[in-house]
Enzyme design. Structure first.
Site, PDB file in Angstrom:
ATOM      1  N   ASP A  63      32.867  38.930  24.129  1.00 59.53           N
ATOM      2  CA  ASP A  63      32.258  37.612  24.274  1.00 59.53           C
ATOM      3  C   ASP A  63      33.274  36.495  24.074  1.00 59.53           C
ATOM      4  O   ASP A  63      33.191  35.443  24.716  1.00 59.53           O
ATOM      5  CB  ASP A  63      31.105  37.451  23.272  1.00 59.53           C
ATOM      6  N   ALA A 178      24.568  33.805  18.606  1.00 63.37           N
ATOM      7  CA  ALA A 178      25.892  33.881  17.993  1.00 63.37           C
ATOM      8  C   ALA A 178      25.815  33.434  16.531  1.00 63.37           C
ATOM      9  O   ALA A 178      24.981  33.931  15.770  1.00 63.37           O
ATOM     10  CB  ALA A 178      26.887  33.040  18.808  1.00 63.37           C
TER      11      ALA A 178
END
Length: 281
Positions: A63, A178
């Site tokens: 990511d 996140a």
């Protein structure tokens, strides 16, 4: 494009070039990937110029690599196909072992492209002006010393509150899985047009994540003196703040265009990545 710090990404880059060559595709690379993986290809100096000359960006990494590419290619509509070599991989479409299958799906039209809004932060600081983009989030947080900071937050000019704690996360819908999630924020569908404002270790127990419209103007002013405070974009520190300085955050006019396999969904990803009930993995 590959994460040059991961040997597995460089090995996979060479394999990807071989697979694409069999399909008689014209393959280009960014300079860092070509150098690290020893690829004999036409080279573009950076991600933005690569995006301008290609129809698809193949990104090999986790990511973090996807976030970097999304920021660096802002303003280009080139779809980004992520192959996960990290841990969670919320932004990637498939794992390394699925690369041949994913490329077959791309050529067969078995993919779709999702548009994910970027967000921007601007500030006029004593050290100079700041203008940053992020796909996941902006974080204003204290430095190494374990001392509280106080942040005054306004939404469209109206006072929301003053947070006292370790900091504040302002996340996009994409960024809700996140840092915001780790700090107790809500999981937000990528199609939801909202910001999530999540305090980090707030001193007031009633402080919780607040959801506001994505077209809102968010202003965060540092009210604390003599405590190191930093602004970070997608996990990368971009400025140090002084008392009284303000950061303005809003939706960017740019978006990242992420490739997804047909039939996959955000909720499937949640179940698999977070090991929720109902996952077949």
């Amino acid at each position: 494009m590959a994460n040059p710090d991961k040997p597995t990404a460089l090995t996979l880059a060479r394999r990807a070039v071989s697979l694409l060559a069999r399909r008689r595709c014209e393959v280009l690379s960014d300079a860092p990937t070509a150098t690290a993986a020893r690829l004999h290809l036409p080279v573009c100096p950076d991600a933005a110029s690569l995006a301008a000359q290609t129809d698809l960006l193949l990104v090999l990494g986790g990511d973090g690599t996807m976030l970097r590419v999304a920021r660096e290619t802002a303003g280009h509509a080139t779809p980004i196909l992520g192959i996960n070599l990290g841990t969670l991989g919320f932004l990637t479409a498939a794992s390394a072992r699925q690369l041949p299958t994913v490329l077959d799906a791309v050529w067969a039209g078995g993919c779709q492209v999702e548009s994910r809004s970027l967000i921007e932060a601007r500030a006029d600081l004593a050290a100079g002006p700041v203008a940053e983009l992020a796909l996941n989030d902006f974080v204003i947080s204290r430095g190494a010393l374990p001392r509280l900071i106080e942040l005054e937050v306004r939404i469209n000019g109206e006072l929301l509150t003053r947070y006292r704690g370790d900091g504040l996360i302002v996340s996009s819908p994409t960024g809700s899985t996140a840092y915001s999630l780790a700090a107790g924020g809500a999981v937000v569908s990528p199609q939801a047009e909202v910001f999530a404002l999540t305090p980090i270790c707030p001193h007031t127990l009633s402080n919780r994540s607040v959801i506001v419209r994505l077209d809102a103007r968010i202003e965060v002013r540092l009210a604390t003196k003599r405590v190191e405070t930093f602004l970070a974009a997608d996990g990368h520190t971009c400025a140090r703040l002084q008392a009284g300085e303000e950061v303005r955050i809003r939706r960017s006019r740019h978006a990242a265009h992420l490739v997804r396999l047909a039939g996959s969904s955000f909720f499937d990803t949640l179940r698999q990545k977070l090991n929720w009930s109902g996952s077949s993995v």
